[in-house]
Design an enzyme around this catalytic site. Structure first.
Site, mmCIF file in Angstrom:
data_model
loop_
_atom_site.group_PDB
_atom_site.id
_atom_site.type_symbol
_atom_site.label_atom_id
_atom_site.label_comp_id
_atom_site.label_asym_id
_atom_site.label_seq_id
_atom_site.Cartn_x
_atom_site.Cartn_y
_atom_site.Cartn_z
ATOM 1 N N ASP A 34 -5.272 -0.323 13.690
ATOM 2 C CA ASP A 34 -5.961 -0.196 12.408
ATOM 3 C C ASP A 34 -5.615 1.179 11.859
ATOM 4 O O ASP A 34 -6.018 2.199 12.419
ATOM 5 C CB ASP A 34 -7.468 -0.334 12.632
ATOM 6 C CG ASP A 34 -8.279 -0.165 11.351
ATOM 7 O OD1 ASP A 34 -7.689 0.154 10.300
ATOM 8 O OD2 ASP A 34 -9.507 -0.351 11.408
ATOM 9 N N VAL A 35 -4.882 1.219 10.753
ATOM 10 C CA VAL A 35 -4.399 2.504 10.239
ATOM 11 C C VAL A 35 -5.539 3.403 9.745
ATOM 12 O O VAL A 35 -5.339 4.606 9.541
ATOM 13 C CB VAL A 35 -3.359 2.319 9.113
ATOM 14 C CG1 VAL A 35 -2.098 1.662 9.650
ATOM 15 C CG2 VAL A 35 -3.940 1.545 7.932
ATOM 16 N N GLY A 37 1.832 -2.277 8.031
ATOM 17 C CA GLY A 37 1.660 -3.530 7.304
ATOM 18 C C GLY A 37 2.924 -4.365 7.339
ATOM 19 O O GLY A 37 3.300 -5.020 6.367
ATOM 20 N N ALA A 38 3.588 -4.356 8.501
ATOM 21 C CA ALA A 38 4.948 -4.905 8.589
ATOM 22 C C ALA A 38 5.026 -6.301 9.181
ATOM 23 O O ALA A 38 6.119 -6.786 9.464
ATOM 24 C CB ALA A 38 5.831 -3.958 9.400
ATOM 25 N N SER A 89 2.111 1.224 -6.692
ATOM 26 C CA SER A 89 2.145 -0.048 -7.412
ATOM 27 C C SER A 89 2.135 0.236 -8.907
ATOM 28 O O SER A 89 1.636 1.282 -9.346
ATOM 29 C CB SER A 89 0.929 -0.903 -7.044
ATOM 30 O OG SER A 89 0.795 -2.026 -7.912
ATOM 31 N N ALA A 134 -6.516 3.623 -5.750
ATOM 32 C CA ALA A 134 -5.840 3.918 -4.489
ATOM 33 C C ALA A 134 -4.341 4.115 -4.703
ATOM 34 O O ALA A 134 -3.733 5.050 -4.154
ATOM 35 C CB ALA A 134 -6.090 2.805 -3.479
ATOM 36 N N LYS A 135 -3.730 3.256 -5.511
ATOM 37 C CA LYS A 135 -2.287 3.349 -5.721
ATOM 38 C C LYS A 135 -1.909 4.553 -6.572
ATOM 39 O O LYS A 135 -0.825 5.138 -6.404
ATOM 40 C CB LYS A 135 -1.768 2.050 -6.341
ATOM 41 C CG LYS A 135 -1.791 0.868 -5.375
ATOM 42 C CD LYS A 135 -1.063 1.168 -4.072
ATOM 43 C CE LYS A 135 -0.810 -0.054 -3.227
ATOM 44 N NZ LYS A 135 -0.168 0.277 -1.936
ATOM 45 N N TYR A 139 -8.077 -0.872 -6.226
ATOM 46 C CA TYR A 139 -6.652 -0.891 -5.883
ATOM 47 C C TYR A 139 -5.857 0.063 -6.778
ATOM 48 O O TYR A 139 -4.990 0.814 -6.303
ATOM 49 C CB TYR A 139 -6.132 -2.326 -6.030
ATOM 50 C CG TYR A 139 -4.712 -2.556 -5.583
ATOM 51 C CD1 TYR A 139 -4.398 -2.683 -4.234
ATOM 52 C CD2 TYR A 139 -3.689 -2.694 -6.522
ATOM 53 C CE1 TYR A 139 -3.088 -2.919 -3.830
ATOM 54 C CE2 TYR A 139 -2.388 -2.936 -6.118
ATOM 55 C CZ TYR A 139 -2.092 -3.048 -4.776
ATOM 56 O OH TYR A 139 -0.789 -3.282 -4.382
ATOM 57 N N ARG A 157 4.319 -9.002 7.649
ATOM 58 C CA ARG A 157 4.704 -9.983 6.624
ATOM 59 C C ARG A 157 5.056 -9.259 5.332
ATOM 60 O O ARG A 157 4.932 -8.044 5.214
ATOM 61 C CB ARG A 157 3.552 -10.968 6.367
ATOM 62 C CG ARG A 157 2.295 -10.315 5.808
ATOM 63 C CD ARG A 157 1.207 -11.332 5.521
ATOM 64 N NE ARG A 157 0.100 -10.745 4.771
ATOM 65 C CZ ARG A 157 -0.854 -11.443 4.172
ATOM 66 N NH1 ARG A 157 -0.853 -12.763 4.259
ATOM 67 N NH2 ARG A 157 -1.822 -10.848 3.505
#
Length: 254
Positions: free
Chosen positions: A64-65, A14-15, A143, A158-159, A155, A17
């Protein structure tokens, strides 16, 4: 900077941006060769160009990870072109926010696939190189939403999962000289938080002002703040620090 044959090779997902780009730049400045990985390879090239212009080594990688075959191919390419990766930063993520009664199964699955499945696949592929080298550094992006956040049941789950994933990696991989730690950012000024402002119908400046008023340090975070924390966790000297979750949120977190 270390010479090429000694140079650590880092992969940042995800690098293209935001936080990922900031981390990639920092690790390159720290002397590592960096694979800048994102869904669109062309989107990674500005970050790669910036690193190489400053005298570093970097490679743009599109993958695509959440796709096992793409991950295996990407990690093999990185090993062939930069060297065996012994540093991994699992930063790739998406948001599909909604209240639970409105959330679709597709939005739940999409968030889980990128954050958790993606981190699992990237770690599984890279740890083979780390255990062979008897050295590795893994940093997973969690997060503050792991503690719960309205409209982010997917989210947040997941975090929170990233934290359990991290702690288990630390237990399993420690005897191979591999550490695993997580960073849980608070409000960071990125394209993603700008998109959040648009989604909830307020200006980005207004959202930043609200966030800064809630932070003990009276400001919002920037990608460089997270990159600095990553730099410590992946450093040679951090080998006795593993299984930790560091909240980089401008104030105390429970």
């Amino acid at each position: 900077m270390t010479t090429d044959h000694q140079q650590r090779v880092a992969v940042v997902t995800g690098a293209a941006r935001g936080i990922g780009a900031g981390v990639a730049r920092r690790l390159a400045a720290d002397g590592m060769a960096v694979a800048v990985l994102d869904l669109d390879e062309s989107a990674c090239r500005p970050v790669v160009d910036e690193i190489t212009a400053a005298g570093g080594r970097a490679l743009a990688v599109g993958a695509d990870v959440a796709d096992p075959e793409q991950v295996e191919a990407a990690v093999q390419r990185i090993a062939d072109e930069l060297g065996a990766p012994t540093v991994l930063v699992n930063n790739a993520g998406i948001i599909r926010d909604n209240l639970i009664f409105k959330m679709t199964v597709e939005d739940w699955d999409a968030v889980m696939a990128v954050h958790l499945r993606g981190a699992f696949l990237m770690t599984k592929a890279c740890q083979a190189h780390m255990t062979t080298a008897r050295y590795g550094r893994i940093v997973n992006l969690s997060s503050t939403s792991a503690q719960g956040n309205r409209g982010q049941v997917n989210y947040s789950a997941a975090k929170a999962g990233m934290q359990g994933f991290t702690k288990t990696l630390a237990i399993e991989l420690g005897t191979f000289g591999v550490t695993a730690n997580a960073i849980a950012p608070g409000f960071i000024e990125t394209e993603m938080t700008a998109e959040t402002a648009a989604r909830i119908g307020i200006g980005f400046d207004e959202l930043k002002q609200m966030a800064s008023q809630q932070a003990a340090v009276a400001r919002t975070g920037r990608p460089e703040d997270i990159a600095h924390a990553v730099s410590f966790f992946v450093s040679e000297g951090a080998g006795f620090t593993t299984g930790q979750v560091l909240y980089v949120a401008g104030g105390p977190c429970d």
